[in-house]
Design a protein around this motif. Structure first.
Motif, PDB file in Angstrom:
ATOM      1  N   SER A  27       0.847  -1.196   0.000  1.00  0.00           N
ATOM      2  CA  SER A  27       0.000   0.000   0.000  1.00  0.00           C
ATOM      3  C   SER A  27       0.884   1.248   0.000  1.00  0.00           C
ATOM      4  CB  SER A  27      -0.917   0.005   1.227  1.00  0.00           C
ATOM      5  OG  SER A  27      -1.769  -1.116   1.218  1.00  0.00           O
ATOM      6  N   ILE A  28       1.153   1.772  -1.181  1.00  0.00           N
ATOM      7  CA  ILE A  28       2.036   2.931  -1.330  1.00  0.00           C
ATOM      8  C   ILE A  28       1.331   3.976  -2.168  1.00  0.00           C
ATOM      9  CG2 ILE A  28       4.231   3.797  -2.175  1.00  0.00           C
ATOM     10  CD1 ILE A  28       5.317   0.926  -1.870  1.00  0.00           C
ATOM     11  N   PHE A  29       1.185   5.162  -1.604  1.00  0.00           N
ATOM     12  CA  PHE A  29       0.623   6.269  -2.372  1.00  0.00           C
ATOM     13  C   PHE A  29       1.714   6.984  -3.139  1.00  0.00           C
ATOM     14  CE2 PHE A  29      -1.906   9.665  -3.731  1.00  0.00           C
ATOM     15  CZ  PHE A  29      -1.311  10.873  -3.382  1.00  0.00           C
ATOM     16  N   ARG A  30       2.784   7.324  -2.440  1.00  0.00           N
ATOM     17  CA  ARG A  30       3.895   8.003  -3.085  1.00  0.00           C
ATOM     18  C   ARG A  30       5.192   7.724  -2.338  1.00  0.00           C
ATOM     19  NH1 ARG A  30       2.594  13.445  -2.754  1.00  0.00           N
ATOM     20  NH2 ARG A  30       3.992  13.787  -1.001  1.00  0.00           N
ATOM     21  N   THR A  31       6.212   7.391  -3.110  1.00  0.00           N
ATOM     22  CA  THR A  31       7.545   7.203  -2.536  1.00  0.00           C
ATOM     23  C   THR A  31       8.316   8.505  -2.696  1.00  0.00           C
ATOM     24  OG1 THR A  31       7.532   4.851  -3.066  1.00  0.00           O
ATOM     25  CG2 THR A  31       9.667   5.868  -2.609  1.00  0.00           C
ATOM     26  N   ASN A  32       8.751   9.076  -1.606  1.00  0.00           N
ATOM     27  CA  ASN A  32       9.443  10.355  -1.656  1.00  0.00           C
ATOM     28  C   ASN A  32      10.941  10.201  -1.887  1.00  0.00           C
ATOM     29  OD1 ASN A  32       7.072  11.816  -1.222  1.00  0.00           O
ATOM     30  ND2 ASN A  32       7.298  11.706   1.001  1.00  0.00           N
ATOM     31  N   ALA A  33      11.497   9.161  -1.333  1.00  0.00           N
ATOM     32  CA  ALA A  33      12.936   8.942  -1.490  1.00  0.00           C
ATOM     33  C   ALA A  33      13.246   7.479  -1.208  1.00  0.00           C
ATOM     34  CB  ALA A  33      13.732   9.825  -0.535  1.00  0.00           C
ATOM     35  N   MET A  34      14.285   7.008  -1.856  1.00  0.00           N
ATOM     36  CA  MET A  34      14.802   5.674  -1.581  1.00  0.00           C
ATOM     37  C   MET A  34      16.309   5.758  -1.524  1.00  0.00           C
ATOM     38  SD  MET A  34      12.332   3.172  -3.859  1.00  0.00           S
ATOM     39  CE  MET A  34      12.725   1.690  -2.910  1.00  0.00           C
ATOM     40  N   GLY A  35      16.903   4.784  -0.891  1.00  0.00           N
ATOM     41  CA  GLY A  35      18.352   4.839  -0.801  1.00  0.00           C
ATOM     42  C   GLY A  35      18.935   3.600  -0.184  1.00  0.00           C
ATOM     43  N   TRP A  36      20.207   3.708   0.131  1.00  0.00           N
ATOM     44  CA  TRP A  36      20.969   2.577   0.647  1.00  0.00           C
ATOM     45  C   TRP A  36      21.831   2.998   1.834  1.00  0.00           C
ATOM     46  CZ3 TRP A  36      20.273  -2.200  -1.553  1.00  0.00           C
ATOM     47  CH2 TRP A  36      19.609  -2.222  -2.780  1.00  0.00           C
ATOM     48  N   LEU A  47      25.142   5.941   5.725  1.00  0.00           N
ATOM     49  CA  LEU A  47      24.367   6.233   4.534  1.00  0.00           C
ATOM     50  C   LEU A  47      25.273   6.176   3.314  1.00  0.00           C
ATOM     51  CD1 LEU A  47      21.700   7.177   3.245  1.00  0.00           C
ATOM     52  CD2 LEU A  47      22.453   9.529   3.690  1.00  0.00           C
ATOM     53  N   VAL A  48      24.860   5.435   2.300  1.00  0.00           N
ATOM     54  CA  VAL A  48      25.651   5.290   1.085  1.00  0.00           C
ATOM     55  C   VAL A  48      25.175   6.261   0.005  1.00  0.00           C
ATOM     56  CG1 VAL A  48      26.328   3.703  -0.748  1.00  0.00           C
ATOM     57  CG2 VAL A  48      26.112   2.870   1.605  1.00  0.00           C
ATOM     58  N   ALA A  49      23.883   6.219  -0.280  1.00  0.00           N
ATOM     59  CA  ALA A  49      23.348   7.061  -1.346  1.00  0.00           C
ATOM     60  C   ALA A  49      21.841   7.162  -1.217  1.00  0.00           C
ATOM     61  CB  ALA A  49      23.712   6.489  -2.721  1.00  0.00           C
ATOM     62  N   THR A  50      21.315   8.275  -1.703  1.00  0.00           N
ATOM     63  CA  THR A  50      19.871   8.469  -1.723  1.00  0.00           C
ATOM     64  C   THR A  50      19.450   9.053  -3.070  1.00  0.00           C
ATOM     65  OG1 THR A  50      20.015  10.716  -0.833  1.00  0.00           O
ATOM     66  CG2 THR A  50      19.798   8.932   0.751  1.00  0.00           C
ATOM     67  N   VAL A  51      18.215   8.799  -3.424  1.00  0.00           N
ATOM     68  CA  VAL A  51      17.616   9.411  -4.611  1.00  0.00           C
ATOM     69  C   VAL A  51      16.187   9.786  -4.261  1.00  0.00           C
ATOM     70  CG1 VAL A  51      16.921   7.163  -5.580  1.00  0.00           C
ATOM     71  CG2 VAL A  51      17.145   9.157  -7.072  1.00  0.00           C
ATOM     72  N   ASN A  58      22.306  11.912  -3.719  1.00  0.00           N
ATOM     73  CA  ASN A  58      23.302  12.300  -2.730  1.00  0.00           C
ATOM     74  C   ASN A  58      24.132  11.067  -2.413  1.00  0.00           C
ATOM     75  OD1 ASN A  58      24.491  14.152  -0.836  1.00  0.00           O
ATOM     76  ND2 ASN A  58      23.531  12.949   0.779  1.00  0.00           N
ATOM     77  N   TYR A  59      25.442  11.259  -2.264  1.00  0.00           N
ATOM     78  CA  TYR A  59      26.347  10.131  -2.035  1.00  0.00           C
ATOM     79  C   TYR A  59      27.260  10.393  -0.849  1.00  0.00           C
ATOM     80  CZ  TYR A  59      25.116   8.762  -6.813  1.00  0.00           C
ATOM     81  OH  TYR A  59      24.444   8.399  -7.951  1.00  0.00           O
ATOM     82  N   ILE A  69      23.362   5.727  -7.976  1.00  0.00           N
ATOM     83  CA  ILE A  69      22.028   5.350  -7.533  1.00  0.00           C
ATOM     84  C   ILE A  69      21.016   5.861  -8.552  1.00  0.00           C
ATOM     85  CG2 ILE A  69      21.668   7.420  -6.118  1.00  0.00           C
ATOM     86  CD1 ILE A  69      20.164   5.604  -4.125  1.00  0.00           C
ATOM     87  N   SER A  70      20.012   5.059  -8.794  1.00  0.00           N
ATOM     88  CA  SER A  70      18.934   5.472  -9.698  1.00  0.00           C
ATOM     89  C   SER A  70      17.627   4.888  -9.203  1.00  0.00           C
ATOM     90  CB  SER A  70      19.225   5.024 -11.136  1.00  0.00           C
ATOM     91  OG  SER A  70      19.343   3.616 -11.211  1.00  0.00           O
ATOM     92  N   GLY A  71      16.543   5.518  -9.601  1.00  0.00           N
ATOM     93  CA  GLY A  71      15.244   5.057  -9.144  1.00  0.00           C
ATOM     94  C   GLY A  71      14.248   4.994 -10.277  1.00  0.00           C
TER      95      GLY A  71
END
Length: 122
Positions: A27-36, A47-51, A58-59, A69-71
């Motif tokens: 149940s996901i309306f919107r993903t604002n950010a993902m990362g590793w 924190l490694v990276a975010t998108v 950001n790295y 990183i890509s999404g």
């Protein structure tokens, strides 16, 4: 219910490459950010990276220029292309997603993947 499922890691020689993926479902309306993030033995999680959903990235300084990183917003999936790996990259890698579960959600929630081991042999 939201789940993040990561691809398998693996063993790679120093100088080699590896690609990780992480898909969020439920149940996901919107993903604002993902990362590793990653955590090496005896060290704190870093924190490694975010998108973001807008494509901003950001790295960590330690991976800048080597990792990408890509999404894919449509698939709620994030990828981490890791090149020129070295022994210091050996760690368990965890993906995360900051998302809104419903259109009326006012609070962002964070979910985590199961973690995957990446081992770089020197």
């Amino acid at each position: 219910q939201v789940q993040l499922v990561q691809s398998e890691g693996g063993l790679v020689q120093a100088g080699g490459s590896l690609r990780l993926s992480c898909a969020a479902s439920g149940s996901i309306f919107r993903t604002n950010a993902m990362g590793w993030y990653r955590q090496a033995p005896g060290k704190e999680r870093e924190l490694v990276a975010t998108v973001t959903s807008g494509g901003s990235t950001n790295y960590a300084d330690s991976v800048e220029g080597r990792f990408t990183i890509s999404g894919d917003n449509a698939k709620n999936t994030v990828y981490l292309q890791m090149n020129t790996l070295n022994a210091e990259d050996t760690a368990v890698y965890y993906c995360y997603a900051k998302l809104l579960r419903y259109s009326f959600s006012r609070v962002e929630s964070t979910y985590w993947g199961q973690g995957t081991q990446v081992t770089v042999s020197s």
